[in-house]
Scaffold this motif. Structure first.
Motif, PDB file in Angstrom:
ATOM      1  N   LEU A   2       0.849  -1.200   0.000  1.00  0.00           N
ATOM      2  CA  LEU A   2       0.000   0.000   0.000  1.00  0.00           C
ATOM      3  C   LEU A   2       0.881   1.245   0.000  1.00  0.00           C
ATOM      4  CD1 LEU A   2      -2.779   1.303   0.215  1.00  0.00           C
ATOM      5  CD2 LEU A   2      -2.574   1.164   2.694  1.00  0.00           C
ATOM      6  N   LYS A   3       1.896   1.199   0.879  1.00  0.00           N
ATOM      7  CA  LYS A   3       2.823   2.322   0.983  1.00  0.00           C
ATOM      8  C   LYS A   3       3.494   2.563  -0.376  1.00  0.00           C
ATOM      9  CE  LYS A   3       6.869   3.234   3.827  1.00  0.00           C
ATOM     10  NZ  LYS A   3       6.924   4.562   4.329  1.00  0.00           N
ATOM     11  N   SER A   4       3.909   1.499  -0.984  1.00  0.00           N
ATOM     12  CA  SER A   4       4.582   1.607  -2.268  1.00  0.00           C
ATOM     13  C   SER A   4       3.639   2.188  -3.321  1.00  0.00           C
ATOM     14  CB  SER A   4       5.068   0.225  -2.682  1.00  0.00           C
ATOM     15  OG  SER A   4       5.427   0.210  -4.025  1.00  0.00           O
ATOM     16  N   LEU A   5       2.375   1.751  -3.308  1.00  0.00           N
ATOM     17  CA  LEU A   5       1.397   2.242  -4.286  1.00  0.00           C
ATOM     18  C   LEU A   5       1.151   3.743  -4.106  1.00  0.00           C
ATOM     19  CD1 LEU A   5      -0.812   1.608  -6.486  1.00  0.00           C
ATOM     20  CD2 LEU A   5      -2.403   1.372  -4.595  1.00  0.00           C
ATOM     21  N   LEU A   6       0.972   4.133  -2.856  1.00  0.00           N
ATOM     22  CA  LEU A   6       0.664   5.547  -2.603  1.00  0.00           C
ATOM     23  C   LEU A   6       1.838   6.441  -2.996  1.00  0.00           C
ATOM     24  CD1 LEU A   6      -1.234   5.302   0.799  1.00  0.00           C
ATOM     25  CD2 LEU A   6      -2.201   5.707  -1.456  1.00  0.00           C
ATOM     26  N   GLU A   7       3.033   5.976  -2.671  1.00  0.00           N
ATOM     27  CA  GLU A   7       4.199   6.786  -3.024  1.00  0.00           C
ATOM     28  C   GLU A   7       4.388   6.834  -4.532  1.00  0.00           C
ATOM     29  OE1 GLU A   7       7.314   5.219  -0.595  1.00  0.00           O
ATOM     30  OE2 GLU A   7       6.388   6.018   1.230  1.00  0.00           O
ATOM     31  N   TYR A   8       4.083   5.718  -5.165  1.00  0.00           N
ATOM     32  CA  TYR A   8       4.165   5.626  -6.623  1.00  0.00           C
ATOM     33  C   TYR A   8       3.216   6.620  -7.281  1.00  0.00           C
ATOM     34  CZ  TYR A   8       2.725   3.364 -11.079  1.00  0.00           C
ATOM     35  OH  TYR A   8       2.362   3.084 -12.354  1.00  0.00           O
ATOM     36  N   LEU A   9       2.025   6.761  -6.710  1.00  0.00           N
ATOM     37  CA  LEU A   9       1.038   7.671  -7.295  1.00  0.00           C
ATOM     38  C   LEU A   9       1.353   9.125  -6.984  1.00  0.00           C
ATOM     39  CD1 LEU A   9      -2.254   5.716  -6.662  1.00  0.00           C
ATOM     40  CD2 LEU A   9      -1.055   6.017  -8.816  1.00  0.00           C
ATOM     41  N   GLY A  10       2.352   9.352  -6.172  1.00  0.00           N
ATOM     42  CA  GLY A  10       2.776  10.724  -5.956  1.00  0.00           C
ATOM     43  C   GLY A  10       2.435  11.291  -4.590  1.00  0.00           C
ATOM     44  N   LEU A  11       2.007  10.437  -3.687  1.00  0.00           N
ATOM     45  CA  LEU A  11       1.816  10.926  -2.322  1.00  0.00           C
ATOM     46  C   LEU A  11       3.197  11.051  -1.683  1.00  0.00           C
ATOM     47  CD1 LEU A  11      -1.211  11.025  -1.855  1.00  0.00           C
ATOM     48  CD2 LEU A  11      -0.869   9.582   0.129  1.00  0.00           C
ATOM     49  N   GLU A  12       3.354  11.995  -0.742  1.00  0.00           N
ATOM     50  CA  GLU A  12       4.683  12.227  -0.183  1.00  0.00           C
ATOM     51  C   GLU A  12       5.196  10.967   0.492  1.00  0.00           C
ATOM     52  OE1 GLU A  12       1.964  13.875   0.568  1.00  0.00           O
ATOM     53  OE2 GLU A  12       2.247  16.054   0.509  1.00  0.00           O
ATOM     54  N   GLN A  17       3.086   5.417   7.474  1.00  0.00           N
ATOM     55  CA  GLN A  17       4.138   4.647   8.142  1.00  0.00           C
ATOM     56  C   GLN A  17       3.576   3.337   8.659  1.00  0.00           C
ATOM     57  OE1 GLN A  17       7.216   5.378   8.129  1.00  0.00           O
ATOM     58  NE2 GLN A  17       7.258   7.559   7.612  1.00  0.00           N
ATOM     59  N   LYS A  48      -2.899  16.452  -0.331  1.00  0.00           N
ATOM     60  CA  LYS A  48      -3.447  15.458  -1.261  1.00  0.00           C
ATOM     61  C   LYS A  48      -4.440  14.572  -0.533  1.00  0.00           C
ATOM     62  CE  LYS A  48       0.703  15.843  -3.874  1.00  0.00           C
ATOM     63  NZ  LYS A  48       2.113  15.480  -3.909  1.00  0.00           N
ATOM     64  N   LEU A  49      -5.399  14.080  -1.256  1.00  0.00           N
ATOM     65  CA  LEU A  49      -6.468  13.244  -0.694  1.00  0.00           C
ATOM     66  C   LEU A  49      -7.206  13.947   0.436  1.00  0.00           C
ATOM     67  CD1 LEU A  49      -5.121   9.581  -0.707  1.00  0.00           C
ATOM     68  CD2 LEU A  49      -6.739  10.653  -2.257  1.00  0.00           C
ATOM     69  N   VAL A  50      -7.273  15.263   0.359  1.00  0.00           N
ATOM     70  CA  VAL A  50      -8.072  16.021   1.314  1.00  0.00           C
ATOM     71  C   VAL A  50      -9.236  16.607   0.539  1.00  0.00           C
ATOM     72  CG1 VAL A  50      -8.124  18.049   2.782  1.00  0.00           C
ATOM     73  CG2 VAL A  50      -6.129  16.576   2.783  1.00  0.00           C
TER      74      VAL A  50
END
Lengths: 68, 350, 307, 324
Positions: A2-12, A17, A48-50
């Motif tokens: 999940l962490k990898s996906l979110l970071e991949y999509l451009g989340l900081e 964590q 983001k996502l807000v």
């Protein structure tokens, strides 16, 4: 993943964590919590996502009313 | 005749951008725009140019009268006074440019539901009243177009305030309503040849529509077919998604939902689809339309029987979007013809 | 411009538990703006959308009668998001209401006729409205005999128990109540009998001889209707209850000689707009919210069986 | 191709005749020039409807959950399966959607399916009225044009990167000369996206998703998405907002749906093809498959005895992303 996906999509990096923790690991919990807080402070408020549109639209209106 | 000639204007295709710039000063302009490799209707942004060399748009322009999400109430905390979003609806007039006749027909169909003597949907009406529609004749109907089956056609003008016909490097624009006429009064008059050429295209237009369905007697027949096994057959490949209903220019079912963020809230109308099981699920768990075939039946019945019974018109305009975009190619033309082919036995006739 | 989507503000004036399982509460609502009260003209059988901003809306039958002034009464079971929020309200809370919506019981058509009211469980709400309306001193003379048959799973699940007691004593109507303890887990028929609930011949309810003065039974509603044998002559039957009860009551009424055009049902379906636009509550071409919720059996016979 | 078609009809006909199956799910010609569509053959005479070509794009495993009642009665279902369909079926067996013995897999090694949209783009805005296939080439015709293309240039992205064109599990195999894709497992599109800057990525993703109209075609076309109640439909609690003007909810829908298929997605591309707004959903789902492979050396739907990767734990699982 999940962490990898979110970071991949451009989340900081670091906005999410993850840690393996047992209920007996009080000190480790404190340490991780502190580190996370520190990290998120550095990142600043989430943008983001807000829910933006609706909240700000209303916000603007309220501000206008206050000015009156 | 003279009068009607005066209402015939023309503009060079490459001058359209200037006209739009002019109109944008007083109006919100909605037009087809090219995106990737499809065309969408949307509000033109700054410096955005319309794309008029299109067959039809992917989305249906109904969303400009019946938006997918529309606030009906806004509130803060708990209210004790009347709240309404109506005052906030932009009063700026809008122009929809280049709407195809099938889509305009669909708006005429929706009018009967949203504006009738029982109740008037003020949100719909406000948007409707504030909008001028410039229809756009179809020189090249698609193979999936069947508008002529519904008292409409590629140059059907009812519902348009003005009507655009593309001829060579020109657009002939005909003013139909007072509002439409006024908008184009500064344009140059079309000459006789242009009017003649336009007439030629219109004359044979209906023959250019490649596809048709025969809907005579379908509403009456469907009344007897509620219990028919055909529904299970038709719906077997249906995935139960909402593509057909969301792209359909006449589908109008909606949901009302509340949303609250930090004490600020709103109540919204959202599109909803009869193809979703949750659409009719009761709070008690009771489900009147449990199976796919029941939901498919509802969709077809609603369009071709119920709507006709309630409003005297079939709720389909033959745009073909549901056919081209269905992930499993369910074809409404096929459904109608198989309904036509059903031989009713005594047991089906209650 | 009148906007049918905008709720009218009301205040929760009084809340009481209706049943011992504490899942059903009755709310008395009063209009904040007295002008609204004047324009809110309704008839027994109509419903309204109870509207809680931030939670949503829920269509609920109006349990009060237009002959009762000053408040609207709603009896609500806690099932979903809106009804749960409503149940959490305190007296004095402010909320909204949209209505009145839908059609109503044929109060004009029934004038001069006998009326049989048959209800089950908490669906008795709009029947209460009808009963209060007909029993009103100005209206009572317009109607013939009034018979009311009302059942629930157990005595503590009957709604409006104070009023039931009053109606029991009235001379100008007959009230029959039933519970189905025997079939539930509560206990045997004998125990029920000890608290005043008399057995009937359940296998052959028709053959039950009802002794005068006995008005409480252990039975399902359809069986009690069969035993009470209300006369169909010049009579209308109004039925409202869970689908299963309606399903078994209709044949009994038909057997008693009620023609389909004199049997009326109140239906429910998932609704949102309440004004026949949002497209989900239809039964065939009819919308339950706009063309219903009250349908005669004759109308229903011409509609698809999809409810 | 005709040979394959003939063989499929033969097998399906025999299964139906011998009453081995109640139903064969396969493909028939659609009403559009670029579409073959799912068909449901219940009697032997109808097997002539069955076709096989490069337009058989749907993943037929998606229909299996609809037939639970039929299977519970003891009836079996035959499924014409490409590599991806077969892997989805394996996932269904792993997750008890169906039992292995309830499905007869008629396997066809696949050459990859055509991407309608890539072809349409070539002749935009004109309409394609006819498509014919001849070995490695395709010919498209419209009112004023005729064009010939090389098939391999117009395959779906997911078919190009497909790792198992030959079905991993089957009861009947239709032989073909299929070779595994040259670009197998080479997710160039993802790597390219990954190499962009963080904010650029976010913008691309949100722009793409902003077109979503919540028709849920991606969800319903997905064989791995068969939950009885989807998280987007829950009202109590309500996980996500219902509107389309609040773009965050669209983003969340795509992220959460994607994540629900983590380690369960076979990269068949059904979601991407089903989307009426041309949203590139494989941009999300492919990433998860890459990670499943990278972190856990796992690919969905290969081992009928196995479990989806996030359903099992091993001490030497990767701890990437966790606090040390």
């Amino acid at each position: 993943m999940l962490k990898s996906l979110l970071e991949y999509l451009g989340l900081e990096k670091g906005r999410l964590q993850l840690a393996w923790l047992s209920s007996a690991e009080a000190e480790r919990f404190v340490k991780i919590a502190k580190e996370t807080i520190e990290l998120v402070r550095k990142l600043g408020p989430a943008k983001k996502l807000v829910k933006k549109k609706f909240a700000t639209e209303r916000h603007r209106k309220t501000q206008k009313n206050n000015e009156k | 005749m003279k009068d009607s000639l005066n209402n015939m204007k023309y503009i060079e295709k490459n001058k359209l951008v200037e006209l739009i710039k002019e109109l944008k000063k007083d109006y919100i302009l909605i037009a087809p725009v090219k995106l990737k490799n499809f065309v969408l209707f949307r509000e033109l942004k700054e410096n955005e140019e319309p794309y008029l060399d299109f067959l039809n748009s992917r989305n249906s322009p109904k969303e400009f009268f019946f938006p997918q999400t529309e606030n009906i109430v806004e509130f803060e905390g708990i209210i004790d006074k009347r709240v309404s979003k109506l005052e906030d609806i932009k009063n700026k007039k809008r122009i929809i440019l280049g709407m195809r006749p099938c889509d305009i027909k669909s708006i005429l169909i929706l009018d009967k539901l949203f504006i009738n003597e029982d109740y008037v949907d003020n949100y719909y009406k406000r948007l409707r009243d504030n909008t001028l529609i410039f229809g756009f004749g179809c020189n090249k109907p698609r193979t999936t177009c069947f508008c002529t089956s519904f008292e409409s056609g590629p140059f059907f003008k009812e519902g348009s305030d003005g009507f655009i016909t593309a001829i060579g490097d020109k657009f002939i624009i005909e003013g139909i309503t007072e509002g439409g006429k006024k908008l184009i009064e500064k344009l140059e008059n079309a000459d006789k040849d242009m009017v003649k050429a336009k007439g030629e295209i219109e004359k044979n237009a209906n023959d250019t529509v490649p596809s048709s369905v025969k809907v005579e007697k379908i509403p009456e027949k469907l009344r007897e077919m509620f219990e028919h096994p055909i529904w299970e057959e038709i719906s077997e490949r249906c995935l139960g998604c909402g593509v057909c209903t969301y792209l359909c220019p006449t589908c109008h079912c909606f949901d009302i939902q509340d949303e609250v963020i930090n004490e600020r809230g709103r109540r919204v109308k959202n599109w909803d689809s009869c193809m979703f099981p949750i659409f009719t699920l009761h709070g008690s768990g009771h489900q009147p339309r449990e199976f796919r075939y029941q939901r498919m039946r509802q969709r077809i019945m609603h369009k071709f029987n119920y709507y006709e019974e309630n409003f005297g018109v079939i709720a389909c305009c033959g745009c073909g979007r549901c056919i081209t975009q269905c992930p499993v190619n369910i074809d409404v033309r096929e459904i109608i013809s198989s309904i036509k082919n059903v031989k009713l036995t005594i047991s089906n006739e209650k | 411009m009148n906007n049918p989507y905008i709720p009218i503000p009301v205040k929760v004036d009084r809340i009481r538990f209706e049943t011992d399982d504490r899942l059903i509460k009755t709310f008395d609502l009063v209009f904040i703006d007295k002008e609204d009260e004047k324009t809110f003209k309704y008839f027994p059988g109509q419903f309204a959308e109870l509207s809680i901003l931030g939670k949503g809306e829920s269509p609920i039958g109006i349990a009060s009668s237009p002959t009762e002034q000053g408040f609207l009464k709603f009896t609500v079971m806690k099932v979903g998001v809106v009804t749960t929020a409503l149940h959490n309200f305190d007296e004095g809370a402010v909320m909204g209401i949209r209505g009145p919506l839908g059609n109503w019981y044929p109060i004009e058509e029934m004038k001069g006729k006998n009326v049989v009211i048959i209800g089950g469980g908490f669906a008795f709400t709009t029947l209460r409205s009808l009963l209060i309306y007909m029993l009103d001193k100005n209206n009572r003379k317009d109607y013939g005999n009034i018979t009311c048959i009302y059942g629930a799973r157990s005595p503590d699940l009957l709604c409006y128990r104070d009023e039931l007691e009053e109606w029991e004593k009235r001379k100008d109507m007959s009230l029959y109540q039933c519970i189905d303890w025997k079939f539930g887990s509560k206990g045997p028929i004998e125990e029920a009998a000890a608290t005043g609930w008399q057995p009937i011949n359940l296998k052959e309810p028709k053959n039950t001889k009802i002794k005068p003065g006995i008005k409480k039974f252990t039975a399902f509603v359809p069986q009690l209707v069969s035993a009470v044998k209300p006369t169909a002559k010049d009579a209308y039957a109004i039925v409202c209850g869970p689908p299963i009860m309606i399903k078994f009551t209709i044949p009994v009424l038909t057997e008693l000689g009620f023609p389909p055009e004199r049997i009326f049902n109140s239906l429910e379906n998932r609704m949102k707009c309440g004004i026949g636009k949002c497209g989900r509550c239809n039964i065939g071409p009819k919308y339950v919210c706009k063309d219903g919720p009250v349908f005669s059996l004759k109308e229903l016979e011409n509609l698809p069986k999809e409810y | 191709m005709e040979k394959i078609e003939k063989k499929i009809r033969e097998i399906a006909g025999k299964l139906l005749k011998d009453e081995k199956v109640k139903l064969v799910i396969g493909f028939e010609n659609g009403t559009l020039p670029m579409k073959a569509r799912p068909t449901f053959i219940k009697i032997q005479e109808n097997v002539e409807k069955l076709v096989w070509n490069s337009l058989c794009e749907n993943n037929l495993a998606v229909y299996i959950p609809f037939y639970r009642q039929l299977m519970d009665k003891g009836d079996k279902i035959g499924v014409i399966a490409k590599g991806c369909d077969a892997r989805s079926l394996v996932l269904h067996f792993q997750e008890n959607v169906a039992k292995r013995e309830q499905i007869v897999i008629i396997a066809i090694p696949c050459d990859g399916m055509l991407d309608r949209r890539k072809i349409e783009k070539e002749v935009f805005p004109n309409e394609i009225t006819e498509l014919s296939e001849n070995g490695d080439t395709i010919v498209i015709k419209g009112k004023e044009f005729e064009k010939t293309f090389k098939k391999t240039d117009f395959l779906c992205d997911d078919c190009n990167t497909c790792t198992h064109r030959k079905p991993v599990l089957y009861d009947e195999l239709v032989e073909s000369s299929t070779k595994e894709s040259e670009k197998s497992g080479d997710y160039g599109k993802i790597k390219e996206f990954e190499s962009k800057e963080q904010d650029k990525r976010w913008k691309l993703f949100t722009d793409e998703v902003s077109r979503c109209i919540r028709c849920y075609a991606c969800r319903n076309a997905c064989p791995s998405c068969y939950c009885k109640e989807c998280f987007v439909d829950c009202t109590n609690p309500q996980w996500i907002g219902t509107t389309i003007d609040e773009k965050t909810d669209l983003e969340l829908f795509q992220i959460i749906r994607t994540f629900h298929t983590a380690g369960r997605c076979v990269n068949c591309g059904s979601c991407t093809r089903a989307c009426p707004m041309d949203i590139d959903i494989s941009l999300l789902v492919n990433k998860l498959s890459i990670d499943a492979k990278r972190l856990f050396d796992y690919e969905t739907g290969l081992d009928i005895e196995g479990k989806p990767v996030l359903n099992k734990y091993s001490e030497d699982d990767s701890n990437e992303g966790f606090f040390e």
